[in-house]
Design a protein around this motif. Structure first.
Motif, mmCIF file in Angstrom:
data_model
loop_
_atom_site.group_PDB
_atom_site.id
_atom_site.type_symbol
_atom_site.label_atom_id
_atom_site.label_comp_id
_atom_site.label_asym_id
_atom_site.label_seq_id
_atom_site.Cartn_x
_atom_site.Cartn_y
_atom_site.Cartn_z
ATOM 1 N N GLU A 117 2.436 -28.638 -19.720
ATOM 2 C CA GLU A 117 2.238 -29.235 -18.403
ATOM 3 C C GLU A 117 2.692 -30.685 -18.408
ATOM 4 O O GLU A 117 2.676 -31.354 -19.425
ATOM 5 N N PHE A 118 3.141 -31.123 -17.237
ATOM 6 C CA PHE A 118 3.522 -32.513 -17.045
ATOM 7 C C PHE A 118 2.276 -33.266 -16.587
ATOM 8 O O PHE A 118 1.652 -32.892 -15.596
ATOM 9 N N VAL A 119 1.931 -34.323 -17.298
ATOM 10 C CA VAL A 119 0.740 -35.102 -16.983
ATOM 11 C C VAL A 119 1.174 -36.516 -16.622
ATOM 12 O O VAL A 119 1.825 -37.197 -17.423
ATOM 13 N N VAL A 160 3.830 -37.476 -19.304
ATOM 14 C CA VAL A 160 3.812 -36.948 -20.659
ATOM 15 C C VAL A 160 3.972 -35.440 -20.553
ATOM 16 O O VAL A 160 3.407 -34.816 -19.648
ATOM 17 N N LEU A 161 4.722 -34.861 -21.459
ATOM 18 C CA LEU A 161 4.841 -33.411 -21.522
ATOM 19 C C LEU A 161 3.840 -32.923 -22.562
ATOM 20 O O LEU A 161 4.030 -33.103 -23.760
ATOM 21 N N ARG A 162 2.728 -32.379 -22.091
ATOM 22 C CA ARG A 162 1.668 -31.879 -22.966
ATOM 23 C C ARG A 162 2.001 -30.423 -23.318
ATOM 24 O O ARG A 162 1.950 -29.545 -22.466
ATOM 25 N N LEU A 163 2.358 -30.197 -24.563
ATOM 26 C CA LEU A 163 2.803 -28.885 -24.999
ATOM 27 C C LEU A 163 1.646 -27.959 -25.347
ATOM 28 O O LEU A 163 0.644 -28.394 -25.891
ATOM 29 N N LYS A 164 1.832 -26.692 -25.015
ATOM 30 C CA LYS A 164 1.004 -25.624 -25.587
ATOM 31 C C LYS A 164 1.829 -25.011 -26.707
ATOM 32 O O LYS A 164 1.397 -24.978 -27.841
ATOM 33 N N THR A 165 3.045 -24.548 -26.359
ATOM 34 C CA THR A 165 4.020 -24.093 -27.351
ATOM 35 C C THR A 165 5.415 -24.408 -26.828
ATOM 36 O O THR A 165 5.635 -24.445 -25.617
ATOM 37 N N ALA A 166 6.326 -24.610 -27.749
ATOM 38 C CA ALA A 166 7.721 -24.837 -27.376
ATOM 39 C C ALA A 166 8.607 -24.394 -28.525
ATOM 40 O O ALA A 166 8.321 -24.686 -29.688
ATOM 41 N N THR A 220 8.544 -35.913 -35.156
ATOM 42 C CA THR A 220 9.443 -35.373 -34.137
ATOM 43 C C THR A 220 9.043 -35.772 -32.728
ATOM 44 O O THR A 220 9.900 -36.103 -31.913
ATOM 45 N N ALA A 221 7.759 -35.773 -32.428
ATOM 46 C CA ALA A 221 7.317 -36.141 -31.080
ATOM 47 C C ALA A 221 7.618 -37.614 -30.803
ATOM 48 O O ALA A 221 8.049 -37.966 -29.708
ATOM 49 N N ALA A 222 7.422 -38.487 -31.782
ATOM 50 C CA ALA A 222 7.660 -39.921 -31.590
ATOM 51 C C ALA A 222 9.146 -40.246 -31.507
ATOM 52 O O ALA A 222 9.535 -41.208 -30.852
ATOM 53 N N ARG A 240 7.548 -38.598 -23.156
ATOM 54 C CA ARG A 240 6.807 -38.516 -24.404
ATOM 55 C C ARG A 240 6.230 -37.114 -24.538
ATOM 56 O O ARG A 240 5.747 -36.524 -23.572
ATOM 57 N N LEU A 241 6.317 -36.572 -25.747
ATOM 58 C CA LEU A 241 5.760 -35.255 -26.028
ATOM 59 C C LEU A 241 4.382 -35.389 -26.636
ATOM 60 O O LEU A 241 4.169 -36.191 -27.547
#
Length: 181
Positions: A13-15, A32-38, A151-153, A159-160
């Motif tokens: 979700e986009f927060v 922020v792109l809050r990941l569940k899975t990608a 990887t996220a940073a 921002r992931l």
């Protein structure tokens, strides 16, 4: 610029960064792109560009002219190491996901000026990490003979919010599975 992240599948979700306001998709810094899975992949040119962009942000980064390729299922990293003198280097590295969700590049072989030095480092009790120190918060750190990349940073905005769960070389691409933090 120059970084292409191929998204095979994404659940998240986009927060918004602003409480009570929706995300502004034209401004990737606004959410922020809050990941569940990608499930994501990157080619070597994108990996090279990503590392170059991060290096440009770090004062006195010890590597320059870095280029990443994929050969025989492993990453091949070439460039110049600045440690008092400038020395061309090449490194063959296997990839794995570290326990903390970082991308682990394990140096299987290391050459400086075309001469194998991994055994020489071992002989003197030195590790790859002793040659390359990156400042805290850079998203890059050394751990023995391994380089760990957050990887996220390292990814460009947005921002992931997630961490690396699995990684593998898949043909000429680096395949990554990320999960929520």
């Amino acid at each position: 610029d120059g970084v292409v992240l191929a998204v095979r599948a994404l659940d998240g979700e986009f927060v918004s960064q602003t409480h009570g306001a929706p995300p502004v998709f034209d401004d990737p810094r606004s959410y922020v792109l809050r990941l569940k899975t990608a499930d994501l992949t990157m080619d070597p040119a994108s990996l090279t560009a990503l590392l170059a962009q991060q290096a440009a942000k770090i004062e006195k980064f010890p590597l320059s002219e870095t280029r990443i390729t994929i050969e025989k299922g492993a990453l091949q990293v070439t460039g110049k190491l600045h440690k008092g003198v400038t020395v061309p280097f090449s490194m063959k590295a296997s990839v794995s996901a570290a326990d903390d969700g970082s991308l682990r590049l394990h140096a299987e072989s290391l050459k400086a000026v075309g001469v194998p030095v991994k055994g020489l480092l071992d002989l003197f009790g030195l590790e790859v990490g002793d040659l390359m120190k990156a400042p805290k918060g850079s998203g890059i750190r050394a751990d023995g003979d391994d380089l760990l990349l957050d990887t996220a940073a390292l990814m460009p905005p947005p921002r992931l919010d997630g961490r690396l769960q699995q990684v593998a070389v898949d043909g000429q691409r680096l395949a990554m599975r990320m999960i929520g933090s």
